[in-house]
Design a protein around this motif. Structure first.
Motif, PDB file in Angstrom:
ATOM      1  N   GLU A 100      35.866  16.858  40.609  1.00 24.55           N
ATOM      2  CA  GLU A 100      35.321  16.519  39.375  1.00 24.55           C
ATOM      3  C   GLU A 100      34.682  16.728  38.092  1.00 24.55           C
ATOM      4  OE1 GLU A 100      29.676  16.185  39.891  1.00 24.55           O
ATOM      5  OE2 GLU A 100      31.083  17.696  41.520  1.00 24.55           O
ATOM      6  N   LEU A 101      35.087  18.397  38.682  1.00 21.03           N
ATOM      7  CA  LEU A 101      35.217  19.585  36.840  1.00 21.03           C
ATOM      8  C   LEU A 101      35.512  18.896  35.802  1.00 21.03           C
ATOM      9  CD1 LEU A 101      33.539  21.987  36.015  1.00 21.03           C
ATOM     10  CD2 LEU A 101      35.007  22.906  36.954  1.00 21.03           C
ATOM     11  N   GLY A 102      37.032  18.650  36.155  1.00 21.05           N
ATOM     12  CA  GLY A 102      38.142  18.390  35.509  1.00 21.05           C
ATOM     13  C   GLY A 102      37.866  16.961  34.441  1.00 21.05           C
ATOM     14  N   LEU A 103      37.615  15.352  35.155  1.00 19.91           N
ATOM     15  CA  LEU A 103      36.531  14.709  34.832  1.00 19.91           C
ATOM     16  C   LEU A 103      35.057  14.538  33.541  1.00 19.91           C
ATOM     17  CD1 LEU A 103      37.070  12.545  37.938  1.00 19.91           C
ATOM     18  CD2 LEU A 103      38.454  12.090  35.995  1.00 19.91           C
ATOM     19  N   LEU A 104      34.503  15.843  34.203  1.00 24.17           N
ATOM     20  CA  LEU A 104      33.175  16.007  33.736  1.00 24.17           C
ATOM     21  C   LEU A 104      33.882  16.437  32.250  1.00 24.17           C
ATOM     22  CD1 LEU A 104      30.503  16.953  35.907  1.00 24.17           C
ATOM     23  CD2 LEU A 104      30.207  15.292  34.639  1.00 24.17           C
ATOM     24  N   ILE A 105      34.896  17.528  32.251  1.00 24.92           N
ATOM     25  CA  ILE A 105      35.164  18.025  31.134  1.00 24.92           C
ATOM     26  C   ILE A 105      35.918  16.923  30.184  1.00 24.92           C
ATOM     27  CG2 ILE A 105      37.313  19.475  30.025  1.00 24.92           C
ATOM     28  CD1 ILE A 105      36.130  21.662  32.625  1.00 24.92           C
ATOM     29  N   ALA A 106      36.799  16.535  31.703  1.00 19.53           N
ATOM     30  CA  ALA A 106      37.530  14.927  30.256  1.00 19.53           C
ATOM     31  C   ALA A 106      36.382  13.719  29.456  1.00 19.53           C
ATOM     32  CB  ALA A 106      38.438  14.498  31.179  1.00 19.53           C
ATOM     33  N   LEU A 107      35.708  13.683  30.403  1.00 17.12           N
ATOM     34  CA  LEU A 107      34.590  13.371  29.929  1.00 17.12           C
ATOM     35  C   LEU A 107      33.629  13.739  28.393  1.00 17.12           C
ATOM     36  CD1 LEU A 107      32.400  10.496  29.605  1.00 17.12           C
ATOM     37  CD2 LEU A 107      31.354  12.009  31.331  1.00 17.12           C
ATOM     38  N   THR A 108      33.434  15.122  28.123  1.00 15.46           N
ATOM     39  CA  THR A 108      32.721  15.867  27.116  1.00 15.46           C
ATOM     40  C   THR A 108      33.864  15.632  26.572  1.00 15.46           C
ATOM     41  OG1 THR A 108      31.920  16.858  28.972  1.00 15.46           O
ATOM     42  CG2 THR A 108      31.680  17.321  26.979  1.00 15.46           C
ATOM     43  N   THR A 109      35.237  16.172  26.599  1.00 20.07           N
ATOM     44  CA  THR A 109      35.914  16.093  25.188  1.00 20.07           C
ATOM     45  C   THR A 109      37.012  14.964  24.744  1.00 20.07           C
ATOM     46  OG1 THR A 109      38.300  16.887  26.788  1.00 20.07           O
ATOM     47  CG2 THR A 109      36.617  18.692  25.977  1.00 20.07           C
ATOM     48  N   GLY A 110      37.333  14.005  25.513  1.00 16.88           N
ATOM     49  CA  GLY A 110      36.992  13.247  25.150  1.00 16.88           C
ATOM     50  C   GLY A 110      39.159  12.914  25.472  1.00 16.88           C
ATOM     51  N   ARG A 111      39.623  14.425  26.282  1.00 20.44           N
ATOM     52  CA  ARG A 111      40.601  14.337  26.228  1.00 20.44           C
ATOM     53  C   ARG A 111      40.750  14.518  27.878  1.00 20.44           C
ATOM     54  NH1 ARG A 111      44.094  17.815  22.307  1.00 20.44           N
ATOM     55  NH2 ARG A 111      43.139  17.090  20.453  1.00 20.44           N
ATOM     56  N   ASP A 168      47.251   5.102  34.982  1.00 19.38           N
ATOM     57  CA  ASP A 168      48.356   3.020  34.675  1.00 19.38           C
ATOM     58  C   ASP A 168      47.746   3.033  33.421  1.00 19.38           C
ATOM     59  OD1 ASP A 168      48.035   4.253  37.745  1.00 19.38           O
ATOM     60  OD2 ASP A 168      46.496   3.595  38.642  1.00 19.38           O
ATOM     61  N   CYS A 169      49.215   2.158  33.614  1.00 24.86           N
ATOM     62  CA  CYS A 169      49.299   0.910  32.070  1.00 24.86           C
ATOM     63  C   CYS A 169      47.930   0.082  32.267  1.00 24.86           C
ATOM     64  CB  CYS A 169      50.384   0.723  32.245  1.00 24.86           C
ATOM     65  SG  CYS A 169      50.982  -0.290  31.361  1.00 24.86           S
ATOM     66  N   LYS A 217      42.574   0.958  22.128  1.00 23.85           N
ATOM     67  CA  LYS A 217      42.001   0.138  22.720  1.00 23.85           C
ATOM     68  C   LYS A 217      42.099   0.293  23.868  1.00 23.85           C
ATOM     69  CE  LYS A 217      40.041  -4.197  23.233  1.00 23.85           C
ATOM     70  NZ  LYS A 217      40.246  -6.239  22.791  1.00 23.85           N
ATOM     71  N   LEU A 218      43.669  -0.014  23.950  1.00 24.99           N
ATOM     72  CA  LEU A 218      43.547   0.550  25.158  1.00 24.99           C
ATOM     73  C   LEU A 218      44.083   1.785  25.861  1.00 24.99           C
ATOM     74  CD1 LEU A 218      47.143  -2.500  25.262  1.00 24.99           C
ATOM     75  CD2 LEU A 218      44.973  -2.395  25.990  1.00 24.99           C
ATOM     76  N   MET A 219      44.432   2.285  25.335  1.00 23.54           N
ATOM     77  CA  MET A 219      43.919   4.160  26.064  1.00 23.54           C
ATOM     78  C   MET A 219      41.994   4.378  25.716  1.00 23.54           C
ATOM     79  SD  MET A 219      46.694   5.540  25.471  1.00 23.54           S
ATOM     80  CE  MET A 219      45.926   7.390  26.207  1.00 23.54           C
ATOM     81  N   ALA A 220      41.021   3.210  25.378  1.00 19.65           N
ATOM     82  CA  ALA A 220      39.862   3.825  25.556  1.00 19.65           C
ATOM     83  C   ALA A 220      39.738   3.172  27.052  1.00 19.65           C
ATOM     84  CB  ALA A 220      39.595   3.067  24.246  1.00 19.65           C
ATOM     85  N   MET A 221      40.241   1.876  27.075  1.00 24.08           N
ATOM     86  CA  MET A 221      40.225   0.917  28.210  1.00 24.08           C
ATOM     87  C   MET A 221      41.083   2.104  29.622  1.00 24.08           C
ATOM     88  SD  MET A 221      41.259  -2.821  27.409  1.00 24.08           S
ATOM     89  CE  MET A 221      41.237  -3.522  29.526  1.00 24.08           C
ATOM     90  N   ALA A 222      41.555   2.872  29.226  1.00 22.85           N
ATOM     91  CA  ALA A 222      42.007   3.558  30.498  1.00 22.85           C
ATOM     92  C   ALA A 222      41.558   4.320  30.816  1.00 22.85           C
ATOM     93  CB  ALA A 222      43.266   3.894  30.055  1.00 22.85           C
ATOM     94  N   LYS A 223      41.084   5.219  29.631  1.00 23.62           N
ATOM     95  CA  LYS A 223      40.520   6.350  29.615  1.00 23.62           C
ATOM     96  C   LYS A 223      38.767   6.349  30.603  1.00 23.62           C
ATOM     97  CE  LYS A 223      42.248   9.588  26.433  1.00 23.62           C
ATOM     98  NZ  LYS A 223      41.951  10.570  24.850  1.00 23.62           N
ATOM     99  N   GLU A 224      38.265   4.804  30.267  1.00 25.39           N
ATOM    100  CA  GLU A 224      37.682   4.699  31.723  1.00 25.39           C
ATOM    101  C   GLU A 224      37.362   4.800  32.540  1.00 25.39           C
ATOM    102  OE1 GLU A 224      36.036   0.572  29.593  1.00 25.39           O
ATOM    103  OE2 GLU A 224      36.047   1.517  27.721  1.00 25.39           O
ATOM    104  N   GLU A 225      38.975   4.621  33.181  1.00 24.01           N
ATOM    105  CA  GLU A 225      38.318   4.411  34.735  1.00 24.01           C
ATOM    106  C   GLU A 225      38.427   6.399  35.005  1.00 24.01           C
ATOM    107  OE1 GLU A 225      39.907   3.895  38.350  1.00 24.01           O
ATOM    108  OE2 GLU A 225      39.826   2.667  36.602  1.00 24.01           O
ATOM    109  N   CYS A 226      38.683   6.966  33.703  1.00 24.84           N
ATOM    110  CA  CYS A 226      38.070   8.232  34.056  1.00 24.84           C
ATOM    111  C   CYS A 226      36.540   8.429  34.716  1.00 24.84           C
ATOM    112  CB  CYS A 226      38.192   9.241  33.234  1.00 24.84           C
ATOM    113  SG  CYS A 226      37.738  10.913  33.104  1.00 24.84           S
ATOM    114  N   ILE A 227      36.214   7.439  34.021  1.00 21.10           N
ATOM    115  CA  ILE A 227      34.552   7.773  34.017  1.00 21.10           C
ATOM    116  C   ILE A 227      33.850   6.738  35.658  1.00 21.10           C
ATOM    117  CG2 ILE A 227      32.132   6.787  32.915  1.00 21.10           C
ATOM    118  CD1 ILE A 227      33.623   6.778  30.324  1.00 21.10           C
TER     119      ILE A 227
END
Length: 116
Positions: free
Chosen positions: A29-40, A46-47, A75-85
């Motif tokens: 959860e902490l890792g995902l929150l940090i990823a959400l905050t930083t965008g990294r 997954d492709c 755009k596709l990278m953003a879609m993949a990162k939304e999986e993180c959210i």
């Protein structure tokens, strides 16, 4: 300064803020929150074009295998990162037994990853 996704407060040490102020103890959860905050997002994705799973460099895969570049790649990278959210939202659901706190997120524009 980063904005906390839980309370919208600006803070310089987001990891310390999340663990001390919000008592986030679950490491995933902490890792995902940090990823959400930083965008990294440091992890495997997954492709979104083919069925390839567990890619450590999705950006390179999209460029080299699928020939995607520029704004389409962003755009596709953003879609993949939304999986993180989505994973984060599942962790934060109060009904989960994973240690999620059930606090809601301040995510008004999950597609904002594409703007970074």
């Amino acid at each position: 300064m980063r904005q906390c996704p839980l309370c919208s407060r600006n803070t310089a040490g987001i990891k310390r803020h999340l663990t001390n102020r919000h008592r986030v103890e679950n490491h995933m959860e902490l890792g995902l929150l940090i990823a959400l905050t930083t965008g990294r997002f440091k992890g495997h994705l997954d492709c979104v074009v083919c069925d390839k799973k567990w890619l450590s460099r999705l950006d390179r895969h999209l460029a080299n295998i699928h020939g995607i570049s520029g704004s389409e790649l962003t755009k596709l990278m953003a879609m993949a990162k939304e999986e993180c959210i989505r994973k984060l939202a599942d962790l934060r659901a109060p009904s989960q037994c994973t240690g999620g706190t059930g606090r809601s997120l301040h995510v008004s524009r999950p597609w904002a990853f594409a703007e970074r």
